[in-house]
Design a protein around this motif. Structure first.
Motif, PDB file in Angstrom:
ATOM      1  N   HIS A   1       0.833  -1.204   0.000  1.00  0.00           N
ATOM      2  CA  HIS A   1       0.000   0.000   0.000  1.00  0.00           C
ATOM      3  C   HIS A   1       0.877   1.267   0.000  1.00  0.00           C
ATOM      4  O   HIS A   1       1.816   1.383   0.780  1.00  0.00           O
ATOM      5  N   GLY A   2       0.599   2.177  -0.909  1.00  0.00           N
ATOM      6  CA  GLY A   2       1.366   3.422  -1.016  1.00  0.00           C
ATOM      7  C   GLY A   2       2.593   3.310  -1.883  1.00  0.00           C
ATOM      8  O   GLY A   2       3.279   4.317  -2.119  1.00  0.00           O
ATOM      9  N   HIS A   3       2.895   2.099  -2.379  1.00  0.00           N
ATOM     10  CA  HIS A   3       4.099   1.896  -3.189  1.00  0.00           C
ATOM     11  C   HIS A   3       4.086   2.781  -4.438  1.00  0.00           C
ATOM     12  O   HIS A   3       5.084   3.444  -4.759  1.00  0.00           O
ATOM     13  N   SER A   4       2.962   2.841  -5.147  1.00  0.00           N
ATOM     14  CA  SER A   4       2.903   3.602  -6.405  1.00  0.00           C
ATOM     15  C   SER A   4       3.143   5.087  -6.167  1.00  0.00           C
ATOM     16  O   SER A   4       3.871   5.749  -6.927  1.00  0.00           O
ATOM     17  N   GLU A   5       2.542   5.623  -5.098  1.00  0.00           N
ATOM     18  CA  GLU A   5       2.730   7.041  -4.784  1.00  0.00           C
ATOM     19  C   GLU A   5       4.185   7.339  -4.446  1.00  0.00           C
ATOM     20  O   GLU A   5       4.758   8.342  -4.896  1.00  0.00           O
ATOM     21  N   ARG A   6       4.811   6.449  -3.665  1.00  0.00           N
ATOM     22  CA  ARG A   6       6.209   6.682  -3.278  1.00  0.00           C
ATOM     23  C   ARG A   6       7.135   6.577  -4.483  1.00  0.00           C
ATOM     24  O   ARG A   6       8.074   7.368  -4.627  1.00  0.00           O
ATOM     25  N   VAL A   7       6.883   5.622  -5.352  1.00  0.00           N
ATOM     26  CA  VAL A   7       7.701   5.497  -6.565  1.00  0.00           C
ATOM     27  C   VAL A   7       7.585   6.763  -7.409  1.00  0.00           C
ATOM     28  O   VAL A   7       8.578   7.269  -7.943  1.00  0.00           O
ATOM     29  N   ALA A   8       6.369   7.285  -7.520  1.00  0.00           N
ATOM     30  CA  ALA A   8       6.157   8.504  -8.312  1.00  0.00           C
ATOM     31  C   ALA A   8       6.962   9.658  -7.741  1.00  0.00           C
ATOM     32  O   ALA A   8       7.615  10.415  -8.481  1.00  0.00           O
ATOM     33  N   ARG A   9       6.932   9.814  -6.417  1.00  0.00           N
ATOM     34  CA  ARG A   9       7.648  10.924  -5.786  1.00  0.00           C
ATOM     35  C   ARG A   9       9.157  10.783  -5.905  1.00  0.00           C
ATOM     36  O   ARG A   9       9.865  11.745  -6.226  1.00  0.00           O
ATOM     37  N   VAL A  10       9.656   9.586  -5.646  1.00  0.00           N
ATOM     38  CA  VAL A  10      11.103   9.355  -5.739  1.00  0.00           C
ATOM     39  C   VAL A  10      11.576   9.566  -7.174  1.00  0.00           C
ATOM     40  O   VAL A  10      12.627  10.172  -7.418  1.00  0.00           O
ATOM     41  N   ALA A  11      10.801   9.090  -8.147  1.00  0.00           N
ATOM     42  CA  ALA A  11      11.180   9.237  -9.551  1.00  0.00           C
ATOM     43  C   ALA A  11      11.244  10.714  -9.944  1.00  0.00           C
ATOM     44  O   ALA A  11      12.143  11.131 -10.687  1.00  0.00           O
ATOM     45  N   VAL A  12      10.326  11.509  -9.425  1.00  0.00           N
ATOM     46  CA  VAL A  12      10.351  12.942  -9.734  1.00  0.00           C
ATOM     47  C   VAL A  12      11.586  13.592  -9.128  1.00  0.00           C
ATOM     48  O   VAL A  12      12.219  14.459  -9.743  1.00  0.00           O
ATOM     49  N   CYS A  13      11.942  13.204  -7.903  1.00  0.00           N
ATOM     50  CA  CYS A  13      13.165  13.744  -7.278  1.00  0.00           C
ATOM     51  C   CYS A  13      14.388  13.484  -8.154  1.00  0.00           C
ATOM     52  O   CYS A  13      15.215  14.372  -8.385  1.00  0.00           O
ATOM     53  N   ILE A  14      14.512  12.255  -8.642  1.00  0.00           N
ATOM     54  CA  ILE A  14      15.657  11.901  -9.481  1.00  0.00           C
ATOM     55  C   ILE A  14      15.618  12.702 -10.779  1.00  0.00           C
ATOM     56  O   ILE A  14      16.645  13.221 -11.242  1.00  0.00           O
ATOM     57  N   ALA A  15      14.418  12.814 -11.380  1.00  0.00           N
ATOM     58  CA  ALA A  15      14.280  13.541 -12.640  1.00  0.00           C
ATOM     59  C   ALA A  15      14.621  15.015 -12.469  1.00  0.00           C
ATOM     60  O   ALA A  15      15.244  15.631 -13.348  1.00  0.00           O
ATOM     61  N   GLN A  16      14.216  15.613 -11.339  1.00  0.00           N
ATOM     62  CA  GLN A  16      14.588  17.000 -11.072  1.00  0.00           C
ATOM     63  C   GLN A  16      16.095  17.152 -10.967  1.00  0.00           C
ATOM     64  O   GLN A  16      16.676  18.119 -11.464  1.00  0.00           O
ATOM     65  N   GLU A  17      16.722  16.208 -10.328  1.00  0.00           N
ATOM     66  CA  GLU A  17      18.179  16.246 -10.186  1.00  0.00           C
ATOM     67  C   GLU A  17      18.868  16.156 -11.543  1.00  0.00           C
ATOM     68  O   GLU A  17      19.928  16.761 -11.771  1.00  0.00           O
ATOM     69  N   LEU A  18      18.243  15.437 -12.476  1.00  0.00           N
ATOM     70  CA  LEU A  18      18.785  15.305 -13.824  1.00  0.00           C
ATOM     71  C   LEU A  18      18.452  16.512 -14.702  1.00  0.00           C
ATOM     72  O   LEU A  18      18.889  16.582 -15.845  1.00  0.00           O
ATOM     73  N   GLY A  19      17.644  17.448 -14.177  1.00  0.00           N
ATOM     74  CA  GLY A  19      17.327  18.673 -14.906  1.00  0.00           C
ATOM     75  C   GLY A  19      16.259  18.529 -15.971  1.00  0.00           C
ATOM     76  O   GLY A  19      16.227  19.313 -16.924  1.00  0.00           O
ATOM     77  N   LEU A  20      15.369  17.547 -15.840  1.00  0.00           N
ATOM     78  CA  LEU A  20      14.308  17.378 -16.830  1.00  0.00           C
ATOM     79  C   LEU A  20      13.253  18.472 -16.687  1.00  0.00           C
ATOM     80  O   LEU A  20      13.049  19.024 -15.605  1.00  0.00           O
ATOM     81  N   ASP A  21      12.539  18.768 -17.791  1.00  0.00           N
ATOM     82  CA  ASP A  21      11.580  19.869 -17.785  1.00  0.00           C
ATOM     83  C   ASP A  21      10.261  19.469 -17.127  1.00  0.00           C
ATOM     84  O   ASP A  21      10.030  18.302 -16.789  1.00  0.00           O
ATOM     85  N   LYS A  22       9.390  20.475 -16.977  1.00  0.00           N
ATOM     86  CA  LYS A  22       8.128  20.289 -16.256  1.00  0.00           C
ATOM     87  C   LYS A  22       7.252  19.231 -16.910  1.00  0.00           C
ATOM     88  O   LYS A  22       6.615  18.421 -16.220  1.00  0.00           O
ATOM     89  N   GLU A  23       7.221  19.213 -18.221  1.00  0.00           N
ATOM     90  CA  GLU A  23       6.366  18.242 -18.902  1.00  0.00           C
ATOM     91  C   GLU A  23       6.825  16.818 -18.623  1.00  0.00           C
ATOM     92  O   GLU A  23       6.005  15.921 -18.375  1.00  0.00           O
ATOM     93  N   LEU A  24       8.127  16.589 -18.643  1.00  0.00           N
ATOM     94  CA  LEU A  24       8.644  15.252 -18.341  1.00  0.00           C
ATOM     95  C   LEU A  24       8.443  14.882 -16.874  1.00  0.00           C
ATOM     96  O   LEU A  24       8.188  13.723 -16.550  1.00  0.00           O
ATOM     97  N   LEU A  25       8.557  15.875 -15.978  1.00  0.00           N
ATOM     98  CA  LEU A  25       8.300  15.596 -14.560  1.00  0.00           C
ATOM     99  C   LEU A  25       6.868  15.109 -14.367  1.00  0.00           C
ATOM    100  O   LEU A  25       6.604  14.164 -13.613  1.00  0.00           O
ATOM    101  N   ASP A  26       5.926  15.762 -15.065  1.00  0.00           N
ATOM    102  CA  ASP A  26       4.525  15.338 -14.972  1.00  0.00           C
ATOM    103  C   ASP A  26       4.349  13.932 -15.510  1.00  0.00           C
ATOM    104  O   ASP A  26       3.613  13.108 -14.940  1.00  0.00           O
TER     105      ASP A  26
END
Length: 567
Positions: free
Chosen positions: A383-408
């Motif tokens: 329970h909550g795995h999908s939400e946590r994966v989404a958040r962690v993935a966004v953190c990594i993507a932000q660190e890689l400098g991806l744009d807003k559309e890709l973050l979404d």
């Protein structure tokens, strides 16, 4: 414009002649009057103006001769029907001519009647017989003859005909000039309207809120409408508007120019106008100068309603015409109302559509949450795995400098990456012990199942690489397609690290989650083998944020923006 006719000369006994009495208070049509004046100028003598249908005398100059034309009306009618000047009667030295006065419209049939002198007169006796034939006083006729030059009758007819043709052509030319001027003005107004509507149409993106578009529309209207102020004002009293007209917060009006009154007073004023304010309205100085008008600083007002669906949500106003014509202030009219109506209609429809679009976005977001909940319901231990994966993935993507559309895209993909587990056997999914090879193969079907489930949804095409490839490995040992290196899309490689992190850090029925040190060691060891080394580096660069995410703390991830996914 109707012009009041001058009175006829009174008779010597002090009473009006019958013709003069009939003329008192009558007016002349503008075109026949101009033709009559042209004839009088050409012959340097007065003419009579008669209505040949009714036999009425419409005009006679005080110093002219009023002859007996009544018994000659049938002949005059025939002349008018033929359409050219002709001699009606003659008794030397006088000749009566009739000149049809053609009109631009379907008005009464009029003719100019004149007596012309055909030879010089030295004695009253020479004109006595002619005066008797035409029913006029001989003394007055002789005095008139002494003041006028003789005419050749044929020359007189030609002069009369050319004079009337000239005045008719001049009148047609003036009429055409007015039509051209009106057409140019209409074309100019249409061009302004089309230009304004084109600018509005370019901004009709229902994924954007109405506030900026209204502000721009008011400013553009101010360029097209000569007004002291252009205002879009939301309704403050009366029926409550379900959704704000100009966005969720902020002032209740958008304006451009100089306010003549307090903004809130405009809404109150329009409410007090009542039912008339529910349709297009123009109030100029004939109205605003009345003692009952309470807004002294508002001289002219053009107003159209703003409708949100069928509900009155406010008004679009032009206040105080800014143009000056000579010493008179200009007034608002149909051109300004048409512009306001066009803009109000387009923006009202846009506001209604954005409301519907937002509701569609809410439905989309709710559907995604429902699917995520369905995944969690399959396995309460995750329970909550999908939400946590989404958040962690966004953190990594932000660190890689991806744009807003890709973050979404990454966030939504993280929420739905395990949607294929809906098709996995519950007994296998919830098994407490190790899986057999066959069971493991069955579980490995979930990326393809998830892809098949979502592939028919147009709005979710961008997240399919995450759903299908989040279990691929950098060295090609993953599934379902065994892709190597960068053959796996970047967003899927990011989701793979986030998914592995949460899977290893979470408790399972058959084991407890790994400690941070052990988990970090496993992920470092898998760089370049199971996971993309660059993604792993980004993971550790934002490790503190991810650690907080592991304990269900917000980490600054971009929340789901449903409107981005609605086409």
């Amino acid at each position: 414009m109707n012009l009041t006719l001058p009175e006829l000369e009174a008779r010597p006994d002090g009473a009006d002649s019958p013709a003069a009495a009939a003329l008192r208070g009558r007016t002349e049509p503008a075109l026949p009057r101009a033709a009559l004046r042209a004839l009088e100028a050409a012959f340097n003598q007065p003419f009579l103006l008669i209505d040949v249908e009714s036999g009425e005398l419409n005009y006679a100059a005080p110093h002219g001769l009023i002859c007996d034309f009544y018994q000659r009306l049938p002949l005059i009618q025939e002349v008018v029907n033929r359409g050219s000047a002709e001699i009606i009667d003659e008794e030397s030295p006088l000749t009566m001519i009739a000149v049809p006065l053609r009109q631009m419209d379907q008005g009464p049939q009029l003719a100019a009647i004149g007596l012309i002198l055909t030879s010089a007169v030295a004695d009253e006796a020479e004109i006595l017989s002619a005066a008797r034939v035409f029913g006029i006083d001989s003394r007055r006729t002789f005095a008139w003859a002494q003041r006028n030059e003789p005419w050749n009758p044929r020359v007189a007819l030609q002069l009369a005909e050319s004079t009337i043709d000239n005045i008719h052509q001049r009148t047609k030319l003036a009429h055409l000039e007015r039509e051209i001027s009106e057409a140019v003005g209409h074309a100019r107004d249409s061009c302004v309207e089309l230009g304004l509507l084109h600018r509005l149409a370019r901004g009709l993106d229902v994924s954007q809120g109405p506030d900026d578009l209204w502000r721009s529309a008011v400013a553009w209207l101010a360029e097209a409408v000569p007004a002291q102020c252009i205002v879009a004002v939301a309704r403050c009293n009366g029926e409550a508007v379900q959704t704000p007209l100009f966005g969720e917060n902020g002032p209740a009006e958008r304006y451009f120019g100089e306010y003549p009154v307090e903004p809130r007073a405009l809404s109150d004023m329009m409410e007090r106008l009542g039912g008339v304010a529910r349709r297009s309205l123009v109030l100029n100085r004939a109205h605003t100068s009345a003692p009952t008008w309470e807004y002294a600083t508002i001289r002219e007002l053009a107003s159209v309603p703003i409708l949100q669906g069928t509900r009155l949500a406010g008004w679009l106003l032009a206040i105080n015409h800014a143009g000056v014509d000579g010493d008179e202030f200009c007034e608002f009219g149909t051109a300004e109302i048409r512009l306001l109506e066009s803009v109000s209609t387009i923006l009202g429809v846009h506001r209604h559509n954005t409301h519907l679009f937002a509701r569609q976005g809410d439905l989309f977001a709710a559907s995604v949450r429902a699917l995520t909940s369905a995944i969690d319901a399959k396995d309460p231990y995750t329970h909550g795995h999908s939400e946590r994966v989404a958040r962690v993935a966004v953190c990594i993507a932000q660190e890689l400098g991806l744009d807003k559309e890709l973050l979404d895209t990454i966030y939504l993909g993280g929420l739905l990456h395990d949607i294929g587990k809906i098709g996995i056997d519950d007994n296998i999914l919830k098994k407490a012990g190790p899986l057999t090879p066959d069971e493991h193969d069955h579980i490995k079907r979930h990326p393809q199942l998830g892809y098949d489930i979502l592939s028919g949804v147009t709005q979710l095409q961008k997240i399919l690489p995450i759903v299908l490839h989040h279990h691929e490995s950098w060295d090609g040992s993953g599934y379902p397609h065994g892709l190597t290196g960068e053959a796996t899309p970047l967003i899927a490689r990011i989701a793979a690290v986030a998914d592995a992190f949460d899977a290893m850090s979470s408790d399972r029925p058959y084991r407890r989650g790994m400690a941070d040190e052990q988990l970090d060691e496993v992920i470092r060891g898998g760089a370049g083998r199971q996971w993309d080394p660059n993604v792993v580096d980004a993971f550790f660069a934002c490790r503190d944020q991810i650690r907080r995410a592991a304990h269900d703390q917000l980490i600054g991830a971009v929340p789901l923006d449903p409107l981005r996914w609605i086409d």
